[in-house]
Design a protein around this motif. Structure first.
Motif, PDB file in Angstrom:
ATOM      1  N   TYR A  32       0.857  -1.187   0.000  1.00 24.38           N
ATOM      2  CA  TYR A  32       0.000   0.000   0.000  1.00 24.38           C
ATOM      3  C   TYR A  32       0.885   1.227   0.000  1.00 24.38           C
ATOM      4  O   TYR A  32       1.762   1.370   0.855  1.00 24.38           O
ATOM      5  CB  TYR A  32      -0.908  -0.013   1.238  1.00 24.38           C
ATOM      6  N   TYR A  36       0.471  11.954   0.361  1.00 20.37           N
ATOM      7  CA  TYR A  36      -0.244  12.975   1.098  1.00 20.37           C
ATOM      8  C   TYR A  36       0.269  14.353   0.704  1.00 20.37           C
ATOM      9  O   TYR A  36       1.457  14.528   0.418  1.00 20.37           O
ATOM     10  CB  TYR A  36      -0.059  12.778   2.618  1.00 20.37           C
ATOM     11  N   GLY A  43      -3.031  19.758   8.386  1.00 13.32           N
ATOM     12  CA  GLY A  43      -2.556  18.395   8.461  1.00 13.32           C
ATOM     13  C   GLY A  43      -2.443  17.787   7.073  1.00 13.32           C
ATOM     14  O   GLY A  43      -3.053  18.266   6.119  1.00 13.32           O
ATOM     15  N   PRO A  44      -1.643  16.737   6.925  1.00 15.80           N
ATOM     16  CA  PRO A  44      -1.543  16.061   5.630  1.00 15.80           C
ATOM     17  C   PRO A  44      -2.898  15.518   5.181  1.00 15.80           C
ATOM     18  O   PRO A  44      -3.718  15.105   6.004  1.00 15.80           O
ATOM     19  CB  PRO A  44      -0.558  14.918   5.912  1.00 15.80           C
ATOM     20  N   LEU A  46      -4.661  12.897   2.181  1.00 16.50           N
ATOM     21  CA  LEU A  46      -4.421  11.908   1.124  1.00 16.50           C
ATOM     22  C   LEU A  46      -4.875  12.461  -0.218  1.00 16.50           C
ATOM     23  O   LEU A  46      -5.975  12.993  -0.340  1.00 16.50           O
ATOM     24  CB  LEU A  46      -5.193  10.623   1.420  1.00 16.50           C
ATOM     25  N   ARG A  51      -2.269   0.324  -4.624  1.00 13.06           N
ATOM     26  CA  ARG A  51      -1.982  -0.957  -3.990  1.00 13.06           C
ATOM     27  C   ARG A  51      -1.159  -1.795  -4.952  1.00 13.06           C
ATOM     28  O   ARG A  51      -1.142  -1.538  -6.152  1.00 13.06           O
ATOM     29  CB  ARG A  51      -3.275  -1.645  -3.569  1.00 13.06           C
ATOM     30  N   PHE A  89       4.174  14.098   0.798  1.00  6.12           N
ATOM     31  CA  PHE A  89       4.784  12.970   1.496  1.00  6.12           C
ATOM     32  C   PHE A  89       4.360  11.662   0.846  1.00  6.12           C
ATOM     33  O   PHE A  89       3.184  11.457   0.560  1.00  6.12           O
ATOM     34  CB  PHE A  89       4.330  12.917   2.958  1.00  6.12           C
ATOM     35  N   PRO A  93       4.147   0.831   4.105  1.00  6.38           N
ATOM     36  CA  PRO A  93       4.178   0.043   5.337  1.00  6.38           C
ATOM     37  C   PRO A  93       5.585  -0.445   5.626  1.00  6.38           C
ATOM     38  O   PRO A  93       6.337  -0.801   4.721  1.00  6.38           O
ATOM     39  CB  PRO A  93       3.260  -1.140   5.023  1.00  6.38           C
ATOM     40  N   GLY A  94       5.913  -0.452   6.909  1.00  5.90           N
ATOM     41  CA  GLY A  94       7.211  -0.967   7.318  1.00  5.90           C
ATOM     42  C   GLY A  94       7.221  -1.118   8.822  1.00  5.90           C
ATOM     43  O   GLY A  94       6.794  -0.212   9.532  1.00  5.90           O
ATOM     44  N   GLY A  96       5.359  -2.812  10.623  1.00  6.47           N
ATOM     45  CA  GLY A  96       4.019  -2.861  11.189  1.00  6.47           C
ATOM     46  C   GLY A  96       3.289  -1.540  11.229  1.00  6.47           C
ATOM     47  O   GLY A  96       2.224  -1.432  11.844  1.00  6.47           O
ATOM     48  N   LYS A  97       3.830  -0.519  10.626  1.00 12.21           N
ATOM     49  CA  LYS A  97       3.154   0.770  10.592  1.00 12.21           C
ATOM     50  C   LYS A  97       3.487   1.497   9.306  1.00 12.21           C
ATOM     51  O   LYS A  97       4.354   1.070   8.554  1.00 12.21           O
ATOM     52  CB  LYS A  97       3.543   1.610  11.801  1.00 12.21           C
ATOM     53  N   LEU A  98       2.783   2.575   9.068  1.00 15.41           N
ATOM     54  CA  LEU A  98       3.006   3.359   7.861  1.00 15.41           C
ATOM     55  C   LEU A  98       4.212   4.270   8.097  1.00 15.41           C
ATOM     56  O   LEU A  98       4.238   5.047   9.035  1.00 15.41           O
ATOM     57  CB  LEU A  98       1.758   4.190   7.568  1.00 15.41           C
ATOM     58  N   PHE A 100       6.552   7.318   6.743  1.00 11.57           N
ATOM     59  CA  PHE A 100       6.464   8.455   5.844  1.00 11.57           C
ATOM     60  C   PHE A 100       7.847   8.878   5.361  1.00 11.57           C
ATOM     61  O   PHE A 100       8.827   8.808   6.107  1.00 11.57           O
ATOM     62  CB  PHE A 100       5.788   9.638   6.551  1.00 11.57           C
TER      63      PHE A 100
ATOM     64  N   PHE B  91       0.086  15.832  15.529  1.00  5.47           N
ATOM     65  CA  PHE B  91      -1.112  15.514  14.763  1.00  5.47           C
ATOM     66  C   PHE B  91      -1.770  14.253  15.305  1.00  5.47           C
ATOM     67  O   PHE B  91      -1.099  13.299  15.701  1.00  5.47           O
ATOM     68  CB  PHE B  91      -0.779  15.273  13.294  1.00  5.47           C
ATOM     69  N   TYR B 101      -3.961  -0.122   6.955  1.00  5.52           N
ATOM     70  CA  TYR B 101      -3.444   0.674   5.863  1.00  5.52           C
ATOM     71  C   TYR B 101      -4.566   1.156   4.978  1.00  5.52           C
ATOM     72  O   TYR B 101      -4.784   0.646   3.878  1.00  5.52           O
ATOM     73  CB  TYR B 101      -2.402  -0.123   5.086  1.00  5.52           C
ATOM     74  N   GLY B 107      -5.989  15.490  11.703  1.00  3.44           N
ATOM     75  CA  GLY B 107      -6.527  16.714  12.275  1.00  3.44           C
ATOM     76  C   GLY B 107      -5.657  17.900  11.886  1.00  3.44           C
ATOM     77  O   GLY B 107      -4.634  17.731  11.215  1.00  3.44           O
TER      78      GLY B 107
END
Lengths: 110, 115
Positions: A32, A36, A43-44, A46, A51, A89, A93-94, A96-98, A100, B91, B101, B107
């Motif tokens: 994925y 952004y 805030g960023p 999307l 995918r 940005f 994934p890496g 276990g989290k996104l 940036f 944020f 994902y 925010g």
């Protein structure tokens, strides 16, 4: 940990020209890849995502391409306009989290 | 929907003081994330929750930082005691559905300045 590298850090383009931002990722299992846009004081948000089951996706003047073999993906903005000026940005994934990327400051000059 | 709501928008405090940042995610979103953004380190994930349960807090810098999510519509990030190096924009983001994902809705951020 996992890493997402983004280039360039700044990009100045003439209005009407194209802008291209590139990102590389390290986790071959990543599937994925969002982009952004962050405007000043906000805030960023999307703007497009892709995918791993497709190689390219377009939405009006914005497109994203993905090369899973080389583990890189790119954002293409065509016919740039002043309102495209922002920080962009990439993420993947890496661990276990996104994760940036560091961001690209895009400046569109009239 | 009003989107993700954060308060305060700006916070100026002195070193050593306790700071509490607040977040209301979008109704129905299962995941809530806290990020910190600085020029030097970019956008860093501090902690995230799934259905109000903390899942990964490995990004929390140190014990001075704590986060809670007492219910599905409210989360706090607390810094006690605060230090000048904590100055950043914080944020909160939320995302719907079962998959981690998916689009994250951010925010407007809280700009924290610690003197």
């Amino acid at each position: 940990g996992e890493n997402v590298e983004q280039h360039p850090s700044t990009l100045s383009v003439q209005e009407g020209d194209s802008a291209v931002i590139k990102c590389t990722y390290s986790d071959s299992a990543s599937n994925y890849f969002p982009w952004y846009k962050q405007e000043l004081g906000k805030g960023p948000q999307l703007i497009i995502d892709i995918r791993s089951n497709v190689g390219e996706k377009k939405d009006q003047r914005i497109a994203v391409t993905l090369n899973k073999t080389a583990k890189h993906f790119s954002l293409h903005i065509t016919e740039t306009q002043p309102e495209d000026s922002a920080v962009y940005f990439c993420a993947a994934p890496g661990g276990g989290k996104l994760q940036f990327g560091a961001g690209t400051q895009v400046v569109v000059t009239p | 929907d009003a989107g993700v709501i954060q308060s305060p928008r700006h916070e100026v405090t002195e070193m050593g003081q306790e700071v509490t940042l607040r977040c209301k995610p979008i109704s129905g979103h299962d995941y809530l994330f806290w990020y910190r953004q600085t020029m030097m380190r970019g956008l860093e994930l501090l902690i995230y929750f799934n259905n109000n349960v903390p899942i990964d807090d490995s990004g929390m810098p140190e014990d001075r930082f704590s986060a809670k999510m007492p219910n599905a519509s409210f989360s706090t990030l607390k810094i006690q005691p605060s230090e000048p190096r904590d100055s950043a924009v914080y944020f909160c983001a939320s995302t719907p559905g079962l998959a981690r994902y998916n689009e994250q809705f951010f925010g407007p951020g809280t700009r924290l300045t610690v003197l």
